[in-house]
Design a protein around this motif. Structure first.
Motif, PDB file in Angstrom:
ATOM      1  N   GLU A  84       0.832  -1.206   0.000  1.00 52.30           N
ATOM      2  CA  GLU A  84       0.000   0.000   0.000  1.00 52.30           C
ATOM      3  C   GLU A  84       0.871   1.262   0.000  1.00 52.30           C
ATOM      4  N   GLU A  85       1.938   1.226   0.750  1.00 53.17           N
ATOM      5  CA  GLU A  85       2.876   2.350   0.791  1.00 53.17           C
ATOM      6  C   GLU A  85       3.514   2.569  -0.580  1.00 53.17           C
ATOM      7  N   ASP A  86       3.898   1.495  -1.235  1.00 53.68           N
ATOM      8  CA  ASP A  86       4.495   1.614  -2.560  1.00 53.68           C
ATOM      9  C   ASP A  86       3.457   2.057  -3.587  1.00 53.68           C
ATOM     10  N   THR A  87       2.244   1.576  -3.460  1.00 57.98           N
ATOM     11  CA  THR A  87       1.163   1.982  -4.352  1.00 57.98           C
ATOM     12  C   THR A  87       0.981   3.497  -4.325  1.00 57.98           C
ATOM     13  N   ALA A  88       1.078   4.086  -3.137  1.00 58.19           N
ATOM     14  CA  ALA A  88       0.909   5.531  -2.990  1.00 58.19           C
ATOM     15  C   ALA A  88       1.991   6.317  -3.742  1.00 58.19           C
ATOM     16  N   LYS A  89       3.150   5.717  -3.952  1.00 57.34           N
ATOM     17  CA  LYS A  89       4.237   6.368  -4.681  1.00 57.34           C
ATOM     18  C   LYS A  89       4.061   6.246  -6.193  1.00 57.34           C
ATOM     19  N   LEU A  90       3.319   5.269  -6.627  1.00 61.86           N
ATOM     20  CA  LEU A  90       3.289   4.839  -8.017  1.00 61.86           C
ATOM     21  C   LEU A  90       1.979   5.123  -8.740  1.00 61.86           C
ATOM     22  N   ILE A  91       0.869   4.933  -8.053  1.00 61.26           N
ATOM     23  CA  ILE A  91      -0.450   4.884  -8.694  1.00 61.26           C
ATOM     24  C   ILE A  91      -1.327   6.054  -8.253  1.00 61.26           C
ATOM     25  N   ASP A  92      -2.058   6.607  -9.213  1.00 62.48           N
ATOM     26  CA  ASP A  92      -3.050   7.644  -8.931  1.00 62.48           C
ATOM     27  C   ASP A  92      -4.307   6.936  -8.424  1.00 62.48           C
ATOM     28  N   THR A  93      -4.390   6.729  -7.125  1.00 61.92           N
ATOM     29  CA  THR A  93      -5.483   5.934  -6.554  1.00 61.92           C
ATOM     30  C   THR A  93      -6.841   6.625  -6.673  1.00 61.92           C
ATOM     31  N   LYS A  94      -6.853   7.945  -6.893  1.00 60.70           N
ATOM     32  CA  LYS A  94      -8.130   8.656  -7.045  1.00 60.70           C
ATOM     33  C   LYS A  94      -8.856   8.236  -8.323  1.00 60.70           C
ATOM     34  N   THR A  95      -8.122   7.773  -9.320  1.00 57.47           N
ATOM     35  CA  THR A  95      -8.738   7.376 -10.584  1.00 57.47           C
ATOM     36  C   THR A  95      -8.727   5.853 -10.783  1.00 57.47           C
ATOM     37  N   MET A  96      -8.238   5.121  -9.798  1.00 58.10           N
ATOM     38  CA  MET A  96      -8.123   3.671  -9.912  1.00 58.10           C
ATOM     39  C   MET A  96      -9.511   3.014  -9.886  1.00 58.10           C
ATOM     40  N   ILE A  97      -9.673   1.995 -10.710  1.00 49.97           N
ATOM     41  CA  ILE A  97     -10.896   1.191 -10.734  1.00 49.97           C
ATOM     42  C   ILE A  97     -10.569  -0.140 -10.055  1.00 49.97           C
ATOM     43  N   THR A  98     -11.404  -0.517  -9.106  1.00 51.34           N
ATOM     44  CA  THR A  98     -11.239  -1.785  -8.402  1.00 51.34           C
ATOM     45  C   THR A  98     -12.395  -2.691  -8.792  1.00 51.34           C
ATOM     46  N   LEU A  99     -12.059  -3.876  -9.320  1.00 50.72           N
ATOM     47  CA  LEU A  99     -13.075  -4.805  -9.799  1.00 50.72           C
ATOM     48  C   LEU A  99     -12.904  -6.183  -9.160  1.00 50.72           C
ATOM     49  N   PRO A 100     -13.802  -6.581  -8.265  1.00 53.19           N
ATOM     50  CA  PRO A 100     -13.805  -7.970  -7.831  1.00 53.19           C
ATOM     51  C   PRO A 100     -14.226  -8.803  -9.044  1.00 53.19           C
ATOM     52  N   VAL A 101     -13.438  -9.793  -9.419  1.00 51.83           N
ATOM     53  CA  VAL A 101     -13.710 -10.554 -10.635  1.00 51.83           C
ATOM     54  C   VAL A 101     -13.706 -12.051 -10.371  1.00 51.83           C
ATOM     55  N   THR A 102     -14.399 -12.765 -11.239  1.00 56.13           N
ATOM     56  CA  THR A 102     -14.321 -14.213 -11.267  1.00 56.13           C
ATOM     57  C   THR A 102     -13.534 -14.579 -12.511  1.00 56.13           C
ATOM     58  N   VAL A 103     -12.388 -15.198 -12.313  1.00 52.55           N
ATOM     59  CA  VAL A 103     -11.541 -15.585 -13.433  1.00 52.55           C
ATOM     60  C   VAL A 103     -12.006 -16.944 -13.925  1.00 52.55           C
ATOM     61  N   ARG A 104     -12.313 -17.013 -15.203  1.00 51.83           N
ATOM     62  CA  ARG A 104     -12.801 -18.255 -15.788  1.00 51.83           C
ATOM     63  C   ARG A 104     -12.000 -18.511 -17.055  1.00 51.83           C
ATOM     64  N   LYS A 105     -11.238 -19.585 -17.050  1.00 52.98           N
ATOM     65  CA  LYS A 105     -10.471 -19.934 -18.249  1.00 52.98           C
ATOM     66  C   LYS A 105     -11.425 -20.477 -19.286  1.00 52.98           C
ATOM     67  N   VAL A 106     -11.419 -19.858 -20.444  1.00 53.86           N
ATOM     68  CA  VAL A 106     -12.271 -20.294 -21.541  1.00 53.86           C
ATOM     69  C   VAL A 106     -11.477 -21.137 -22.513  1.00 53.86           C
ATOM     70  N   PHE A 107     -10.225 -20.750 -22.737  1.00 57.21           N
ATOM     71  CA  PHE A 107      -9.435 -21.426 -23.749  1.00 57.21           C
ATOM     72  C   PHE A 107      -7.951 -21.183 -23.495  1.00 57.21           C
ATOM     73  N   THR A 108      -7.148 -22.200 -23.660  1.00 53.05           N
ATOM     74  CA  THR A 108      -5.700 -22.070 -23.626  1.00 53.05           C
ATOM     75  C   THR A 108      -5.145 -22.964 -24.726  1.00 53.05           C
ATOM     76  N   LEU A 109      -4.294 -22.399 -25.552  1.00 50.16           N
ATOM     77  CA  LEU A 109      -3.635 -23.171 -26.597  1.00 50.16           C
ATOM     78  C   LEU A 109      -2.532 -23.984 -25.952  1.00 50.16           C
ATOM     79  N   GLU A 110      -2.541 -25.264 -26.140  1.00 46.13           N
ATOM     80  CA  GLU A 110      -1.519 -26.097 -25.498  1.00 46.13           C
ATOM     81  C   GLU A 110      -0.608 -26.702 -26.513  1.00 46.13           C
TER      82      GLU A 110
END
Length: 114
Positions: free
Chosen positions: A88-114
């Motif tokens: 969090e301390e490093d984030t404050a040095k690096l990222i404009d948190t006022k414009t940051m978008i936070t998205l709780p997501v569900t990651v679902r693999k649809v396809f992977t080339l093997e």
């Protein structure tokens, strides 16, 4: 799995090169130390061009990070840990948190080339 995505801009005083260097070489090693972290991905934006589908215009954001934990309890413990505080301390040095978008997501693999 419990995943959260952050989409963000750099601090205005940082050049894009400075931002990407810090994001990769300083921020990422801290993030990798979060307790119970299963996966961490960084997505740096690039100039849009041929093959980018529906995208039109300039990038409004500089990067996105996705953190994945086994469950919400592990994520909460990680964010409240000393490494979470350091991140969090490093984030404050690096990222404009006022414009940051936070998205709780569900990651679902649809396809992977093997």
């Amino acid at each position: 799995m419990h995943s959260i995505m952050y989409v963000f801009k750099r601090k205005p005083e940082l050049t894009l090169e400075e931002f990407y260097y810090h994001y990769e070489h300083i921020h990422a090693p801290i993030a990798k130390r979060l307790p119970k972290l299963v996966e961490y991905r960084q997505h740096q934006t690039r100039l849009a061009g041929k093959g980018d589908g529906f995208y039109a215009g300039e990038n409004r954001y500089d990067a996105a990070s996705v953190y994945t934990f086994e469950n919400a309890e592990d994520a909460e413990m990680a964010w409240l840990s000393s490494v979470g505080d350091e991140l969090e301390e490093d984030t404050a040095k690096l990222i404009d948190t006022k414009t940051m978008i936070t998205l709780p997501v569900t990651v679902r693999k649809v396809f992977t080339l093997e």
